[in-house]
Scaffold this motif. Structure first.
Motif, short mmCIF file in Angstrom:
data_model
loop_
_atom_site.label_atom_id
_atom_site.label_comp_id
_atom_site.label_asym_id
_atom_site.label_seq_id
_atom_site.Cartn_x
_atom_site.Cartn_y
_atom_site.Cartn_z
N LEU A 165 0.83 -1.21 0.00
CA LEU A 165 0.00 0.00 0.00
C LEU A 165 0.87 1.26 0.00
CD1 LEU A 165 -2.79 1.34 0.25
CD2 LEU A 165 -2.61 1.01 2.72
N ASP A 166 0.70 2.06 -1.03
CA ASP A 166 1.40 3.35 -1.13
C ASP A 166 0.46 4.43 -0.62
OD1 ASP A 166 3.05 5.45 -1.77
OD2 ASP A 166 2.51 5.47 -3.90
N ALA A 167 0.71 4.91 0.60
CA ALA A 167 -0.11 5.95 1.19
C ALA A 167 0.45 7.31 0.79
CB ALA A 167 -0.13 5.81 2.71
N THR A 168 -0.24 7.99 -0.12
CA THR A 168 0.29 9.24 -0.64
C THR A 168 -0.82 10.14 -1.15
OG1 THR A 168 1.79 10.23 -2.28
CG2 THR A 168 0.63 8.22 -2.92
N ASN A 169 -0.60 11.43 -1.07
CA ASN A 169 -1.55 12.40 -1.62
C ASN A 169 -1.17 12.84 -3.03
OD1 ASN A 169 -3.17 12.45 0.68
ND2 ASN A 169 -1.90 14.01 1.64
N ARG A 170 -0.01 12.41 -3.51
CA ARG A 170 0.41 12.83 -4.85
C ARG A 170 -0.36 12.05 -5.91
NH1 ARG A 170 3.69 9.20 -7.41
NH2 ARG A 170 4.43 7.48 -6.11
N ARG A 171 -0.43 12.63 -7.09
CA ARG A 171 -1.07 11.95 -8.21
C ARG A 171 -0.11 10.90 -8.76
NH1 ARG A 171 -5.42 13.47 -11.37
NH2 ARG A 171 -5.54 12.52 -13.43
N VAL A 172 -0.56 9.68 -8.88
CA VAL A 172 0.31 8.60 -9.31
C VAL A 172 -0.03 8.16 -10.73
CG1 VAL A 172 0.64 7.77 -6.96
CG2 VAL A 172 -1.21 6.81 -8.35
N ASP A 173 0.93 7.53 -11.39
CA ASP A 173 0.74 6.95 -12.71
C ASP A 173 0.63 5.45 -12.54
OD1 ASP A 173 1.24 5.75 -15.31
OD2 ASP A 173 1.90 7.73 -15.98
N VAL A 174 -0.57 4.92 -12.71
CA VAL A 174 -0.82 3.50 -12.44
C VAL A 174 0.06 2.61 -13.30
CG1 VAL A 174 -2.56 1.68 -12.61
CG2 VAL A 174 -3.20 3.89 -11.69
N VAL A 175 0.19 2.93 -14.58
CA VAL A 175 0.96 2.09 -15.49
C VAL A 175 2.45 2.22 -15.24
CG1 VAL A 175 1.48 1.62 -17.92
CG2 VAL A 175 -0.86 2.20 -17.24
N GLU A 176 2.95 3.44 -15.20
CA GLU A 176 4.38 3.67 -15.04
C GLU A 176 4.90 3.13 -13.71
OE1 GLU A 176 6.71 4.86 -17.05
OE2 GLU A 176 5.28 5.01 -18.71
N GLU A 177 4.08 3.20 -12.67
CA GLU A 177 4.54 2.79 -11.34
C GLU A 177 4.19 1.34 -11.01
OE1 GLU A 177 3.88 5.71 -8.25
OE2 GLU A 177 3.59 7.27 -9.77
N GLY A 178 3.61 0.63 -11.98
CA GLY A 178 3.33 -0.79 -11.78
C GLY A 178 2.29 -1.08 -10.73
N LEU A 179 1.31 -0.19 -10.59
CA LEU A 179 0.25 -0.38 -9.60
C LEU A 179 -0.89 -1.21 -10.19
CD1 LEU A 179 0.07 3.30 -8.31
CD2 LEU A 179 1.05 1.36 -7.07
N ASP A 180 -1.50 -2.03 -9.34
CA ASP A 180 -2.69 -2.75 -9.79
C ASP A 180 -3.88 -1.81 -9.87
OD1 ASP A 180 -1.94 -5.66 -10.08
OD2 ASP A 180 -1.21 -5.28 -8.06
N PHE A 181 -3.97 -0.88 -8.93
CA PHE A 181 -4.97 0.19 -9.05
C PHE A 181 -4.64 1.30 -8.05
CE2 PHE A 181 -6.92 -2.82 -6.05
CZ PHE A 181 -7.33 -2.00 -5.02
#
Length: 309
Positions: A128-144
């Protein structure tokens, strides 16, 4: 070095040897004897070595064929094990799920939902990445990633699944409220100290909707501005100022008397809590079931704080 172009030929060779004849192997594989014979002969030609001694009545391995057969059996076993792992992953929640979520949503109930899910699914690991920044799901390899946005949602090539709603309300500590006359309108708060989310423009405004659905924007100069809703909540509880906070974040504080709602006829337009991910295709059970758990969990939260709205 000779390289086999079709690993299926290894399986066919192993089946022929294992069953003791082309006829028995063809029966087990549901194909023609002549087809298996051609495939094995082509394999021998490709390897440039004889693997089988054939007569009209018997079939035996050459010494090279015997050694080759042992490796073929190992390859077939590894192939089956690899397939079993994939099939198991597609039927039982297991493996690692990578998720990003804003801090305030975690405090408002997402942490508890994820914790229950992990407890109920011991073969799943959640990163779990707890963050308020906007993330890039694809670039950062997140499932969602979990986000909150006002409708309509922005156009995107990513897939979206709505989880629930989030509505912000005006709150203040009882101690702060005791120092001022009870407000009758938003303008009544002009003498009150306020808190706000950080603004890059330097302009601070609460965008609200009244009970009749009429929108209004009220500007103010906060004593404290931050991009962390949890910090605003703490400041509000300590009596620093009036804050506009998610109902689900401060619900327990309202029930416990740590905060009091001001101007209950005013609130924000409901924000859409949603998960965003690369694609629905090929989603493994660990991810799909966690999304299902979040939908059910937010349904319970919305029912508790908004009466199912």
């Amino acid at each position: 070095m000779t390289q086999i172009t079709d690993l299926n030929d290894l399986r066919i060779f192993a089946e022929v040897v294992g069953h003791g004849s082309f006829t028995a192997a063809a029966r087990a594989l549901g194909t023609q004897t002549s087809k298996l014979s051609r495939r094995v002969r082509a394999l021998e030609e490709e390897l440039q070595v004889r693997l089988l001694n054939r007569t009209s009545r018997s079939l035996s391995l050459t010494e090279t064929g015997r050694q080759f057969y042992q490796h073929c059996v190992a390859v077939v076993a590894e192939s089956k094990a690899a397939k079993d792992i994939v099939e198991q992953t597609l039927t039982t929640p297991q493996g690692t799920v990578r998720v990003s979520c804003p801090l305030a949503l975690l405090s408002a109930g997402v942490s508890a939902i994820i914790a229950r899910y992990v407890e109920d699914n011991p073969q799943v690991q959640v990163l779990l990445d707890a963050t308020n920044r906007r993330v890039d799901v694809v670039e950062e390899g997140l499932d969602f990633a979990i986000r909150v946005r006002l409708p309509p949602l922005e156009n995107t090539d990513l897939a979206v699944r709505q989880l629930g709603l989030s509505i912000h309300i005006l709150v203040a500590s009882p101690e702060l409220a005791a120092r001022y006359p009870a407000p009758s309108s938003i303008d009544s708060l002009k003498e009150w100290p306020t808190l706000a989310m950080a603004s890059s423009s330097g302009r601070f405004a609460w965008n609200l909707v009244d009970a009749k659905g009429e929108a209004m924007s009220w500007t103010h100069q906060p004593r404290l501005a931050t991009d962390d809703l949890a910090s605003l909540r703490i400041a509000a509880i300590q009596g620093v100022g009036v804050a506009l906070l998610p109902r689900e974040l401060v619900g327990e504080d309202l029930q416990a008397g740590r905060l009091r709602q001001l101007l209950p006829d005013l609130a924000t337009t409901p924000g859409l809590v949603h998960a965003i991910f690369a694609t629905r295709r090929g989603m493994v059970p660990a991810v799909r079931h966690l999304l299902d758990a979040l939908v059910a969990g937010f349904g319970a939260l919305n029912e508790k704080w908004y009466g199912g709205r």
